[in-house]
Scaffold this active site. Sequence first.
Site, short mmCIF file in Angstrom:
data_model
loop_
_atom_site.label_atom_id
_atom_site.label_comp_id
_atom_site.label_asym_id
_atom_site.label_seq_id
_atom_site.Cartn_x
_atom_site.Cartn_y
_atom_site.Cartn_z
N MET A 93 39.75 15.29 36.35
CA MET A 93 38.49 14.68 36.72
C MET A 93 38.43 13.26 36.18
O MET A 93 38.55 13.04 34.98
CB MET A 93 37.32 15.48 36.14
CG MET A 93 37.18 16.87 36.73
SD MET A 93 35.88 17.81 35.88
CE MET A 93 36.76 18.33 34.41
N ILE A 143 32.33 18.74 30.84
CA ILE A 143 33.07 17.93 29.87
C ILE A 143 32.63 16.50 30.07
O ILE A 143 32.55 16.01 31.20
CB ILE A 143 34.60 18.05 30.06
CG1 ILE A 143 35.01 19.50 30.35
CG2 ILE A 143 35.33 17.53 28.83
CD1 ILE A 143 36.47 19.66 30.70
N GLY A 199 35.39 12.17 31.75
CA GLY A 199 36.81 12.20 32.12
C GLY A 199 37.56 13.31 31.44
O GLY A 199 37.56 13.39 30.22
N SER A 200 38.20 14.20 32.19
CA SER A 200 38.77 15.38 31.57
C SER A 200 39.59 16.17 32.58
O SER A 200 39.98 15.66 33.63
CB SER A 200 37.63 16.24 31.01
OG SER A 200 36.54 16.26 31.92
N ARG A 201 39.80 17.47 32.27
CA ARG A 201 40.71 18.29 33.07
C ARG A 201 40.35 19.76 32.92
O ARG A 201 39.86 20.18 31.86
CB ARG A 201 42.13 18.01 32.58
CG ARG A 201 43.21 18.96 33.03
CD ARG A 201 44.52 18.50 32.42
NE ARG A 201 45.61 19.38 32.75
CZ ARG A 201 46.88 18.99 32.84
NH1 ARG A 201 47.17 17.73 32.62
NH2 ARG A 201 47.83 19.84 33.13
#
Length: 214
Positions: A94, A179, A182-184
């Site tokens: 993301m 989250i 910015g993340s995954r």
Amino acid sequence: MRNQNQPVATEGYPFIGLFAFVTLVFALLGWGLLTLVFLGLTLFTIYFFRNPERSAPADADAVIAPADGKVVFVGEVNEDRYFKSRAIKVSIFMSVFDVHVNRAPCSGKVLDMFYHKGEFLNAALDKASLQNEQGGIFLETGKGQRLLFVQIAGLIARRIVTYPVVGDVLERGMRYGLIRFGSRVDVYFPLGSEIKVGLGERTRAGESILGYFR
């Protein structure tokens, strides 16, 4: 659970309020440039924490995406936390421009959860799955199938928020956390599952089909 109907996730309220307050102060002081800068930050923060409605696909057997973003990994890996075997991992990255509210990929009972502190590497890198700060949910469906999905912090993201507790029952497509910045999210399927996405594809949380159990 939180954020099931709000158009903006409640976790964003403190940031939105802070930036809006600073914007107002600068406006009253007549500092035009700073007013515009903080007005932009206020609007972007509202945009970042947006929480749109989504409609899950009619196919009740489909496992759907927990996150908006880009598929950066699809393949077999060793999953030693719960499966204790090989599994199929699908990773969704993301960016700061994607919706960051996460949704349950399938319906089922939360069997276990974990949280590990770690580093804040670029979440697009595969090693982030092992080294970054992360929290996961191990879920069992009504048919006995099991799925692990893991929220992973990124280079900028510094806060993982997860709503359920062990024993909760999640409905496919419901919001279960987010989250920040910015993340995954990694999803681990049992080996033999049918995966319907490929590298580089874009997903929409609660709508895109990732695959099917065996």
